[in-house]
Scaffold this active site. Sequence first.
Site, PDB file in Angstrom:
ATOM      1  N   GLN A  70      33.719 114.763 -12.375  1.00 18.29           N
ATOM      2  CA  GLN A  70      33.997 113.612 -12.991  1.00 18.29           C
ATOM      3  C   GLN A  70      34.890 113.515 -14.450  1.00 18.29           C
ATOM      4  OE1 GLN A  70      34.055 110.223 -14.069  1.00 18.29           O
ATOM      5  NE2 GLN A  70      32.140 110.087 -13.316  1.00 18.29           N
ATOM      6  N   SER A 120      18.708  97.244 -21.978  1.00 20.20           N
ATOM      7  CA  SER A 120      18.792  96.342 -20.874  1.00 20.20           C
ATOM      8  C   SER A 120      18.292  96.611 -19.559  1.00 20.20           C
ATOM      9  CB  SER A 120      20.574  95.878 -20.586  1.00 20.20           C
ATOM     10  OG  SER A 120      20.583  94.978 -19.497  1.00 20.20           O
ATOM     11  N   GLY A 134      16.205  96.059 -15.456  1.00 19.97           N
ATOM     12  CA  GLY A 134      16.257  97.201 -14.206  1.00 19.97           C
ATOM     13  C   GLY A 134      17.663  97.514 -14.128  1.00 19.97           C
ATOM     14  N   GLN A 182      23.145  97.033 -10.828  1.00 18.36           N
ATOM     15  CA  GLN A 182      24.106  97.406 -10.013  1.00 18.36           C
ATOM     16  C   GLN A 182      23.602  99.042  -9.724  1.00 18.36           C
ATOM     17  OE1 GLN A 182      28.220  97.126 -10.664  1.00 18.36           O
ATOM     18  NE2 GLN A 182      28.760  98.260  -8.930  1.00 18.36           N
ATOM     19  N   GLU A 208      27.649 107.114 -13.326  1.00 20.59           N
ATOM     20  CA  GLU A 208      27.140 107.841 -14.511  1.00 20.59           C
ATOM     21  C   GLU A 208      26.586 107.474 -15.954  1.00 20.59           C
ATOM     22  OE1 GLU A 208      28.219 111.982 -16.656  1.00 20.59           O
ATOM     23  OE2 GLU A 208      29.559 111.445 -15.273  1.00 20.59           O
ATOM     24  N   ARG A 209      27.218 106.191 -16.326  1.00 21.00           N
ATOM     25  CA  ARG A 209      26.726 105.619 -17.509  1.00 21.00           C
ATOM     26  C   ARG A 209      25.470 104.883 -17.024  1.00 21.00           C
ATOM     27  NH1 ARG A 209      27.625 100.471 -19.433  1.00 21.00           N
ATOM     28  NH2 ARG A 209      27.676 100.172 -21.696  1.00 21.00           N
ATOM     29  N   ARG A 214      24.525  87.864   6.207  1.00 25.51           N
ATOM     30  CA  ARG A 214      23.227  87.300   6.005  1.00 25.51           C
ATOM     31  C   ARG A 214      23.180  86.185   5.065  1.00 25.51           C
ATOM     32  NH1 ARG A 214      20.171  92.175   3.728  1.00 25.51           N
ATOM     33  NH2 ARG A 214      18.743  90.653   3.306  1.00 25.51           N
TER      34      ARG A 214
END
Length: 299
Positions: A54, A70, A75, A78, A96-97, A133
């Site tokens: 990384q 947050s 939750g 993304q 990773e963040r 969908r």
Amino acid sequence: MAQAIKKQALGRGLSALLKDPENDIKSVSDKNADKVVGNIVELEIDAIEINPFQPRSNFNEESLQELATSIKELGVIQPITVRKTDFNKYQLISGERRLRASKLAGLNVVPAYIRIANDNESLTMALVENIQRHDLDPIEIALSYQRLIDEIQLTQEQMSERVGKKRSTIANYLRLLKLDPIIQTGIRDGFISMGHGRAIINIENQDIQTSIYQKIVSQNLSVRETEALVKNYQDSLKPKSSSKAKTTNFVIPAEANKVITDYFGAKVEVKVAGNGKGKISIPFHSEEDFNRIIKLIKG
């Protein structure tokens, strides 16, 4: 809300499936692989290792803490993306963040997309079918588009052909992912529409975005009213032009006008505007008269 609970339950079910030694899915040809490809799976954070290659190594601690707060409230909006390396072992591909912030928030599991061997075409098909969908919210659609870009390297033009949507439509969905996470959650939960989100995204400051979002919800504003609110805010940022041009009390004295008239031997017209600018008009009646005036000017 029922839809969200269903998705979480599905994620837990898939997580249990992946931890079953008899269902160690390593390739798209393995049994139950189709249940994993393209779906969100809840993974234990301890089972995920950071990619050693990384390139990013520095993370702003304050920003991470804000994201962790947050995540505690909303939750992980993304999911991260991981690569399956062994039985119940995964390597981080992207996010990773989000993973670090989830640890700070005290989470034990995190929603993830799992990549497995030779799943490229299967994943593409799964995501395209998912987009078609009718029960998906705009943020889910936007995330599917983003995955096609990040993981399959499809261009917007290629996506347009695959999903049968205009490029402008795809771009409008993708822009929603720039909204503050609170607003993205509001769209997912149906508090505001995609039209509201498209109006808000024209404001870069996320604090102002959130403020306008709260007004929309509390005052039940329509999309058109939201667009007007955004426009008023943007107009307020524009530099204010001076209200009126400076005026002057400059007046041509009669004596000065007479001096000019006498000098040129013609009825010279002098005009002065309110800003002090003006012009002098010298009439002539023939070519000879014009040449006479020129000689006077030359001295």
